[in-house]
Design a protein around this motif. Structure first.
Motif, PDB file in Angstrom:
ATOM      1  N   MET A   1       0.549  -0.932  -0.021  1.00  0.00           N
ATOM      2  CA  MET A   1      -0.112  -0.077   0.394  1.00  0.00           C
ATOM      3  C   MET A   1       0.789   1.610  -0.703  1.00  0.00           C
ATOM      4  O   MET A   1       1.681   1.378   0.420  1.00  0.00           O
ATOM      5  CB  MET A   1      -0.890   0.032   1.686  1.00  0.00           C
ATOM      6  N   ALA A   2       0.811   2.075  -0.890  1.00  0.00           N
ATOM      7  CA  ALA A   2       1.429   3.460  -0.971  1.00  0.00           C
ATOM      8  C   ALA A   2       0.911   4.193   0.064  1.00  0.00           C
ATOM      9  O   ALA A   2      -0.211   4.444   0.623  1.00  0.00           O
ATOM     10  CB  ALA A   2       1.256   4.045  -2.319  1.00  0.00           C
ATOM     11  N   SER A   3       2.366   5.086   0.668  1.00  0.00           N
ATOM     12  CA  SER A   3       1.838   5.558   1.603  1.00  0.00           C
ATOM     13  C   SER A   3       1.438   7.407   0.956  1.00  0.00           C
ATOM     14  O   SER A   3       1.695   7.943  -0.097  1.00  0.00           O
ATOM     15  CB  SER A   3       3.598   6.421   1.972  1.00  0.00           C
ATOM     16  N   THR A   4       0.440   8.197   1.521  1.00  0.00           N
ATOM     17  CA  THR A   4      -0.064   9.159   1.297  1.00  0.00           C
ATOM     18  C   THR A   4       0.662  10.603   2.168  1.00  0.00           C
ATOM     19  O   THR A   4       0.117  11.115   1.854  1.00  0.00           O
ATOM     20  CB  THR A   4      -1.941   9.035   1.925  1.00  0.00           C
ATOM     21  N   ILE A   5       1.601  10.120   3.546  1.00  0.00           N
ATOM     22  CA  ILE A   5       2.189  10.600   3.620  1.00  0.00           C
ATOM     23  C   ILE A   5       2.723  11.954   2.811  1.00  0.00           C
ATOM     24  O   ILE A   5       3.561  10.900   2.068  1.00  0.00           O
ATOM     25  CB  ILE A   5       2.954   9.842   4.795  1.00  0.00           C
ATOM     26  N   PRO A   6       3.057  12.622   2.339  1.00  0.00           N
ATOM     27  CA  PRO A   6       3.899  13.845   1.611  1.00  0.00           C
ATOM     28  C   PRO A   6       5.925  13.426   1.511  1.00  0.00           C
ATOM     29  O   PRO A   6       5.393  13.629   3.099  1.00  0.00           O
ATOM     30  CB  PRO A   6       3.760  14.911   1.407  1.00  0.00           C
ATOM     31  N   ASP A   7       6.846  13.372   1.022  1.00  0.00           N
ATOM     32  CA  ASP A   7       7.840  12.970   1.328  1.00  0.00           C
ATOM     33  C   ASP A   7       8.931  14.471   0.805  1.00  0.00           C
ATOM     34  O   ASP A   7       8.110  15.254   1.131  1.00  0.00           O
ATOM     35  CB  ASP A   7       8.524  12.010  -0.457  1.00  0.00           C
ATOM     36  N   PRO A   8       9.549  14.556   1.997  1.00  0.00           N
ATOM     37  CA  PRO A   8      10.351  16.146   2.303  1.00  0.00           C
ATOM     38  C   PRO A   8      10.450  16.586   1.162  1.00  0.00           C
ATOM     39  O   PRO A   8      10.334  17.511   0.681  1.00  0.00           O
ATOM     40  CB  PRO A   8      10.997  16.234   3.264  1.00  0.00           C
ATOM     41  N   ALA A   9      11.061  15.865   0.059  1.00  0.00           N
ATOM     42  CA  ALA A   9      11.197  15.918  -1.522  1.00  0.00           C
ATOM     43  C   ALA A   9      10.507  16.843  -1.566  1.00  0.00           C
ATOM     44  O   ALA A   9      10.353  17.786  -2.604  1.00  0.00           O
ATOM     45  CB  ALA A   9      12.627  14.961  -1.510  1.00  0.00           C
ATOM     46  N   GLN A  10       9.194  16.163  -1.872  1.00  0.00           N
ATOM     47  CA  GLN A  10       7.758  16.433  -2.476  1.00  0.00           C
ATOM     48  C   GLN A  10       7.596  18.009  -2.671  1.00  0.00           C
ATOM     49  O   GLN A  10       7.289  18.630  -3.475  1.00  0.00           O
ATOM     50  CB  GLN A  10       6.949  15.312  -2.507  1.00  0.00           C
ATOM     51  N   CYS A  11       7.392  17.840  -0.629  1.00  0.00           N
ATOM     52  CA  CYS A  11       7.107  19.413  -0.566  1.00  0.00           C
ATOM     53  C   CYS A  11       7.786  20.037  -0.259  1.00  0.00           C
ATOM     54  O   CYS A  11       7.058  21.999  -0.884  1.00  0.00           O
ATOM     55  CB  CYS A  11       6.607  19.283   1.172  1.00  0.00           C
ATOM     56  N   ALA A  12       8.893  20.171  -0.394  1.00  0.00           N
ATOM     57  CA  ALA A  12      10.181  20.547  -0.593  1.00  0.00           C
ATOM     58  C   ALA A  12      10.069  21.772  -2.258  1.00  0.00           C
ATOM     59  O   ALA A  12       9.523  22.619  -2.581  1.00  0.00           O
ATOM     60  CB  ALA A  12      11.299  20.314  -0.891  1.00  0.00           C
ATOM     61  N   SER A  13       9.695  20.885  -3.373  1.00  0.00           N
ATOM     62  CA  SER A  13       9.883  20.802  -4.594  1.00  0.00           C
ATOM     63  C   SER A  13       8.488  21.675  -4.945  1.00  0.00           C
ATOM     64  O   SER A  13       8.551  22.548  -5.376  1.00  0.00           O
ATOM     65  CB  SER A  13       8.955  19.741  -5.268  1.00  0.00           C
ATOM     66  N   ARG A  14       7.766  21.488  -4.377  1.00  0.00           N
ATOM     67  CA  ARG A  14       6.303  22.186  -4.297  1.00  0.00           C
ATOM     68  C   ARG A  14       6.178  23.212  -3.751  1.00  0.00           C
ATOM     69  O   ARG A  14       5.727  24.324  -4.279  1.00  0.00           O
ATOM     70  CB  ARG A  14       4.787  21.530  -3.704  1.00  0.00           C
ATOM     71  N   LEU A  15       7.431  23.394  -2.278  1.00  0.00           N
ATOM     72  CA  LEU A  15       6.733  25.091  -1.738  1.00  0.00           C
ATOM     73  C   LEU A  15       7.441  26.134  -1.936  1.00  0.00           C
ATOM     74  O   LEU A  15       7.193  27.568  -2.566  1.00  0.00           O
ATOM     75  CB  LEU A  15       7.254  25.055  -0.436  1.00  0.00           C
ATOM     76  N   ARG A  16       8.665  25.440  -2.898  1.00  0.00           N
ATOM     77  CA  ARG A  16       9.683  26.003  -3.888  1.00  0.00           C
ATOM     78  C   ARG A  16       8.924  26.957  -5.256  1.00  0.00           C
ATOM     79  O   ARG A  16       8.716  28.160  -5.705  1.00  0.00           O
ATOM     80  CB  ARG A  16      10.921  25.300  -4.497  1.00  0.00           C
ATOM     81  N   SER A  17       8.112  26.327  -5.847  1.00  0.00           N
ATOM     82  CA  SER A  17       7.836  26.231  -6.702  1.00  0.00           C
ATOM     83  C   SER A  17       6.491  27.727  -6.758  1.00  0.00           C
ATOM     84  O   SER A  17       6.330  28.300  -7.390  1.00  0.00           O
ATOM     85  CB  SER A  17       7.016  24.613  -7.492  1.00  0.00           C
ATOM     86  N   ALA A  18       5.114  27.174  -5.318  1.00  0.00           N
ATOM     87  CA  ALA A  18       5.172  28.128  -4.809  1.00  0.00           C
ATOM     88  C   ALA A  18       5.426  29.054  -4.855  1.00  0.00           C
ATOM     89  O   ALA A  18       4.452  29.891  -5.394  1.00  0.00           O
ATOM     90  CB  ALA A  18       3.732  27.573  -4.290  1.00  0.00           C
ATOM     91  N   VAL A  19       6.171  29.352  -3.686  1.00  0.00           N
ATOM     92  CA  VAL A  19       6.442  30.579  -3.282  1.00  0.00           C
ATOM     93  C   VAL A  19       7.507  30.977  -4.176  1.00  0.00           C
ATOM     94  O   VAL A  19       6.909  32.380  -4.976  1.00  0.00           O
ATOM     95  CB  VAL A  19       7.518  30.524  -2.260  1.00  0.00           C
ATOM     96  N   SER A  20       7.536  30.677  -5.326  1.00  0.00           N
ATOM     97  CA  SER A  20       8.718  31.533  -6.615  1.00  0.00           C
ATOM     98  C   SER A  20       8.008  32.006  -7.161  1.00  0.00           C
ATOM     99  O   SER A  20       7.391  33.274  -7.964  1.00  0.00           O
ATOM    100  CB  SER A  20       9.340  30.725  -7.518  1.00  0.00           C
ATOM    101  N   LEU A  21       6.238  31.393  -7.463  1.00  0.00           N
ATOM    102  CA  LEU A  21       4.997  31.895  -8.273  1.00  0.00           C
ATOM    103  C   LEU A  21       4.507  33.279  -7.556  1.00  0.00           C
ATOM    104  O   LEU A  21       4.430  33.908  -8.167  1.00  0.00           O
ATOM    105  CB  LEU A  21       4.580  31.070  -8.602  1.00  0.00           C
ATOM    106  N   LEU A  22       4.109  32.891  -6.588  1.00  0.00           N
ATOM    107  CA  LEU A  22       3.612  34.205  -5.759  1.00  0.00           C
ATOM    108  C   LEU A  22       5.062  35.539  -5.964  1.00  0.00           C
ATOM    109  O   LEU A  22       4.243  36.516  -6.045  1.00  0.00           O
ATOM    110  CB  LEU A  22       3.063  33.639  -4.666  1.00  0.00           C
TER     111      LEU A  22
END
Length: 159
Positions: A1-22
């Motif tokens: 069963m795949a984990s639904t807890i986000p990986d720190p690297a996935q969070c980092a990538s998404r946060l960097r992208s969102a903050v950069s766009l904003l």
């Protein structure tokens, strides 16, 4: 069963992208013809946040070489944004600070950008989402402090 807890690297990538766009939207969305450049606004923001600084300290905060900042500081001074005064403890140095007019102009830019952001938040998020956004801002502040080594942790490589 795949984990639904986000990986720190996935969070980092998404946060960097969102903050950069904003950040890009905030910089470009309210840029008036007479508004200072992104580089100038960054320096003005450092002086607003940290108060009077020597050029060397300011270069360190901006993570640039002093030589790279010299022309920009001269332009900001000529445009009336900043002023300089002799350093009280070291006569060889100067302290740079926002002028009263520079502070007034910077606060006007900040109010305009915050109003645009508030309008977007009001149009996009309901009450529960706004509460979540405030909670996320606290988390982002904590991440930023950790990256800056405020809690005693090591800084990022190369910083």
């Amino acid at each position: 069963m795949a984990s639904t807890i986000p990986d720190p690297a996935q969070c980092a990538s998404r946060l960097r992208s969102a903050v950069s766009l904003l950040a890009r939207q905030l910089r470009s969305g309210s840029a008036a013809a007479d508004s200072p450049s992104v580089a100038k606004l960054s320096v003005l923001g450092q002086l607003h946040q940290h108060g009077p600084c020597t050029p060397t300290t300011l270069a360190g905060l901006e993570r640039v070489k002093l030589q790279s900042l010299t022309r920009l500081l001269a332009e900001l001074e000529a445009e009336g944004w900043i002023g300089r005064a002799p350093h009280p403890g070291d006569g060889r140095q100067w302290l740079l600070s926002l002028t009263a007019d520079g502070m007034r102009r910077l606060k006007a830019i900040m109010r305009t950008r915050e109003a645009a952001l508030a309008e977007a938040i009001g149009a996009s998020l309901d009450e529960r989402q706004r509460a979540l956004l405030l909670e996320a801002c606290g988390l982002i502040d904590g991440i930023a402090a950790r990256l800056a080594g405020v809690d005693g942790s090591a800084k990022l490589p190369g910083s």
